[in-house]
Design a protein around this motif. Structure first.
Motif, PDB file in Angstrom:
ATOM      1  N   ALA A  23      -4.253   8.495   2.517  1.00  0.00           N
ATOM      2  CA  ALA A  23      -3.348   9.410   3.213  1.00  0.00           C
ATOM      3  C   ALA A  23      -3.872  10.845   3.211  1.00  0.00           C
ATOM      4  O   ALA A  23      -3.562  11.620   4.104  1.00  0.00           O
ATOM      5  CB  ALA A  23      -1.965   9.360   2.566  1.00  0.00           C
ATOM      6  N   ASN A  79      -1.870   6.591  -1.383  1.00  0.00           N
ATOM      7  CA  ASN A  79      -0.851   6.709  -0.330  1.00  0.00           C
ATOM      8  C   ASN A  79      -0.228   8.103  -0.266  1.00  0.00           C
ATOM      9  O   ASN A  79       0.664   8.331   0.533  1.00  0.00           O
ATOM     10  CB  ASN A  79       0.249   5.676  -0.573  1.00  0.00           C
ATOM     11  CG  ASN A  79       1.053   5.980  -1.838  1.00  0.00           C
ATOM     12  OD1 ASN A  79       0.585   6.713  -2.711  1.00  0.00           O
ATOM     13  ND2 ASN A  79       2.240   5.430  -1.939  1.00  0.00           N
ATOM     14  N   GLN A 112       0.818  -1.224   0.000  1.00  0.00           N
ATOM     15  CA  GLN A 112       0.000   0.000   0.000  1.00  0.00           C
ATOM     16  C   GLN A 112       0.845   1.264   0.000  1.00  0.00           C
ATOM     17  O   GLN A 112       0.528   2.235  -0.667  1.00  0.00           O
ATOM     18  CB  GLN A 112      -0.919   0.022   1.229  1.00  0.00           C
ATOM     19  CG  GLN A 112      -2.107  -0.908   1.117  1.00  0.00           C
ATOM     20  CD  GLN A 112      -2.996  -0.810   2.331  1.00  0.00           C
ATOM     21  OE1 GLN A 112      -2.521  -0.847   3.465  1.00  0.00           O
ATOM     22  NE2 GLN A 112      -4.285  -0.684   2.113  1.00  0.00           N
ATOM     23  N   GLN A 113       1.933   1.230   0.764  1.00  0.00           N
ATOM     24  CA  GLN A 113       2.717   2.468   0.856  1.00  0.00           C
ATOM     25  C   GLN A 113       3.594   2.674  -0.368  1.00  0.00           C
ATOM     26  O   GLN A 113       3.996   3.799  -0.658  1.00  0.00           O
ATOM     27  CB  GLN A 113       3.531   2.524   2.144  1.00  0.00           C
ATOM     28  CG  GLN A 113       4.726   1.607   2.185  1.00  0.00           C
ATOM     29  CD  GLN A 113       5.451   1.685   3.540  1.00  0.00           C
ATOM     30  OE1 GLN A 113       4.904   2.158   4.517  1.00  0.00           O
ATOM     31  NE2 GLN A 113       6.678   1.209   3.581  1.00  0.00           N
ATOM     32  N   SER A 149      -0.121  -0.126   9.740  1.00  0.00           N
ATOM     33  CA  SER A 149      -0.024   1.226   9.178  1.00  0.00           C
ATOM     34  C   SER A 149       0.077   2.260  10.304  1.00  0.00           C
ATOM     35  O   SER A 149       0.903   3.175  10.269  1.00  0.00           O
ATOM     36  CB  SER A 149      -1.249   1.506   8.306  1.00  0.00           C
ATOM     37  OG  SER A 149      -1.371   2.890   8.035  1.00  0.00           O
ATOM     38  N   ARG A 155      -0.862   4.998   5.482  1.00  0.00           N
ATOM     39  CA  ARG A 155      -0.356   4.279   4.307  1.00  0.00           C
ATOM     40  C   ARG A 155      -1.420   4.133   3.236  1.00  0.00           C
ATOM     41  O   ARG A 155      -1.116   3.878   2.067  1.00  0.00           O
ATOM     42  CB  ARG A 155       0.139   2.898   4.732  1.00  0.00           C
ATOM     43  CG  ARG A 155       1.597   2.825   5.110  1.00  0.00           C
ATOM     44  CD  ARG A 155       2.133   4.063   5.767  1.00  0.00           C
ATOM     45  NE  ARG A 155       3.555   3.915   6.048  1.00  0.00           N
ATOM     46  CZ  ARG A 155       4.305   4.781   6.687  1.00  0.00           C
ATOM     47  NH1 ARG A 155       3.767   5.899   7.145  1.00  0.00           N
ATOM     48  NH2 ARG A 155       5.576   4.569   6.889  1.00  0.00           N
ATOM     49  N   ALA A 156      -2.666   4.246   3.623  1.00  0.00           N
ATOM     50  CA  ALA A 156      -3.767   4.218   2.660  1.00  0.00           C
ATOM     51  C   ALA A 156      -4.691   5.372   3.014  1.00  0.00           C
ATOM     52  O   ALA A 156      -4.805   5.742   4.184  1.00  0.00           O
ATOM     53  CB  ALA A 156      -4.518   2.900   2.741  1.00  0.00           C
TER      54      ALA A 156
END
Lengths: 326, 174
Positions: free
Chosen positions: A47, A87, A33-34, A307, A44-45
């Motif tokens: 953002a 992200n 994800q990042q 995260s 991380r998601a």
């Protein structure tokens, strides 16, 4: 010691040989994800987002189904967040395919509830390991996505939704879905599987907005002028519905109950607001709400925690010091 | 064998009971932070609830220990070895307290009430404090590694006494 720790960490990934996609860990999932670009201190998601505040005004209609204090007639304040998928905390608002609403109700020191809702009503896939492959395909490009969906017929309802979905010109005009199902538990211990949606009370046409922060500016101005209201609508499953499969919507004929209205009265840039510190893990539940065995839902706690741990550590190390909201 | 050649029955029960609990907690902790399987949430909730059991047990154990006479360490041990043995045991006790306390505080500052077997809930902060969450989250992880290291040392020392020194130290806990 580090080798031992790594071995123990990786053990669960290799300790099963069931059929299906290769099993991934929470760490692998968050790594994916990042991506390769670091945005220290940010989620991380999803953002990029904006803090919202307000209250839920319950009408009492759901109180017979759940003993959660929130559903008794009356108002409960919340801290929330409206965000876009991705992200990158500086991504252009209008490019994101998914918009989200997250809420945190801190009803008391022992009863808290976090909700994380998205614009699609269903998932394309039914388990986190296949979801990992879906994200890999999205990162690889359109050809890989096409190939992925062709190999996953369970994504048909998601694709139908994606084909007809029209992004609106405001966070206030979207419908946000729980996607996963939960159980309401009443005072007698009776369980009822439900999904819910925050349904908008305004419609705003997709505009020719172009600013990178168009949606944030729009919602801040809108809420500054007047409160923004959503109906909180619960859909009750019947015995033939599978509450553990997030790829299948339930029929429109299912009973729906409006539990009350969600009223948004304030916005704050995320790094100045209370929402940034919160992990909107939808498995933080009050008495009266229970998680189903939906594999996607069950995977969320560990992934959100990873995260959260990463960005919290970065923030402790000073990642966001001196930065403005961008 | 006189009474003080061996740990009292209550001390042995506390020791082996907590050994089983602590090893299970460590294994559960390492699994639940990585797993995306459907049982992860169940394991997570059990881990947190047993943290409450752990702090109650270690408190009772410490009180019990302070009321009992311990078997003396073998005379052959050098003074520095006796000091290390005693210090390592107190360090283990400190870790046994620090693990549940740091675990609870990370939940507290993250605003996550801890459900204890459906009987009651431990309170959490109404306003999330991400700095204190980060501090106690990292501490909980590092303390867990320290505990794993100390347990390995503890087991190694017990086996060393039994098989190499051939003294009574391991037997005194059986």
């Amino acid at each position: 010691m580090k080798a031992l720790y790594l071995t123990l960490l990786l053990a669960p990934a290799f300790s099963f040989s069931a059929e299906g996609p290769p099993r991934v860990s929470a760490q692998q999932f968050v790594d994916l994800q990042q991506g390769n670009t670091d945005f220290p201190g940010f989620r991380r998601a999803h953002a990029k987002g904006i803090c919202v505040s307000g209250e839920f005004r319950a009408n009492g209609q759901l109180a017979d189904y759940s003993k959660a204090s929130l559903f008794k007639t009356g108002a409960t304040p919340f801290t929330g967040r409206l965000s876009i998928a991705g992200n990158n905390p500086t991504a252009p608002d209008l490019k994101a395919p998914v918009r989200s609403m997250a809420l945190s109700f801190a009803s008391s020191r022992t009863e808290q509830w976090r909700l994380a809702m998205n614009t699609p009503p269903v998932m394309a896939v039914a388990d986190p390991h296949t979801f990992y492959q879906q994200i890999q395909a999205i990162q690889a490009g359109p050809a890989a996505v096409k190939q992925f969906f062709a190999a996953h017929p369970e994504s048909s309802e998601f694709l139908t939704w994606a084909g007809q979905y029209q992004a609106t010109g405001s966070f206030a005009a979207e419908t946000y879905y729980s996607i996963n199902a939960f159980y309401l538990v009443n005072a007698d211990g009776k369980q009822q599987a439900v999904r819910w949606a925050m349904q908008p009370t305004v419609s705003v046409a997709a505009t020719d907005l172009t600013a990178p922060d168009a949606l944030q500016q729009e919602i801040a101005a809108r809420i500054a002028a007047d409160q923004v209201v959503f109906d909180w609508v619960f859909t009750l499953a019947d015995a033939t519905d599978d509450e553990n499969n997030p790829t299948k919507a339930w029929p429109d004929s299912r009973q729906q109950i409006i539990a009350g209205q969600l009223v948004l009265t304030g916005t704050t840039p995320q790094l100045e607001g209370d929402c940034h510190a919160i992990n909107f893990d939808p498995l933080v539940l009050p008495d009266g709400i229970k998680a189903t065995a939906d594999p996607i839902l069950r995977a969320r706690s560990a992934a959100y925690a990873e995260s959260y741990r990463r960005r919290a550590k970065e923030q402790l190390q000073g990642a966001l010091e001196g930065s403005n909201n961008e | 064998m006189s009474n003080t050649d061996r740990f009292s029955l209550s001390m042995r029960l506390f020791h082996w009971g907590m050994a089983a609990l602590v090893l299970s907690m460590v294994a559960a902790g390492l699994l639940m932070v990585t797993s995306l399987q459907t049982w992860q949430l169940t394991l997570l909730n059990i881990h947190k609830a047993f943290g409450v059991v752990a702090i109650l047990l270690v408190t009772a154990r410490l009180i019990n220990r302070l009321q009992h006479k311990l078997p003396a360490l073998p005379d052959e041990l050098a003074d520095w070895q006796k000091t290390v043995a005693k210090a390592s045991h107190w360090l283990l006790y400190i870790l046994l307290f620090a693990m549940p306390v740091s675990g609870y505080l990370m939940q507290y500052f993250a605003g996550r009430p801890v459900d204890v077997f459906g009987w009651f809930r431990l309170p959490a902060a109404l306003q999330v404090d991400i700095y204190n969450y980060a501090l106690f989250r990292e501490l909980h992880g590092w303390l867990a590694l320290a505990l794993i290291g100390m347990i390995a040392l503890h087991i190694g020392a017990a086996l060393h006494h039994h098989f190499i020194r051939k003294d009574n130290v391991l037997k005194s806990m059986l």
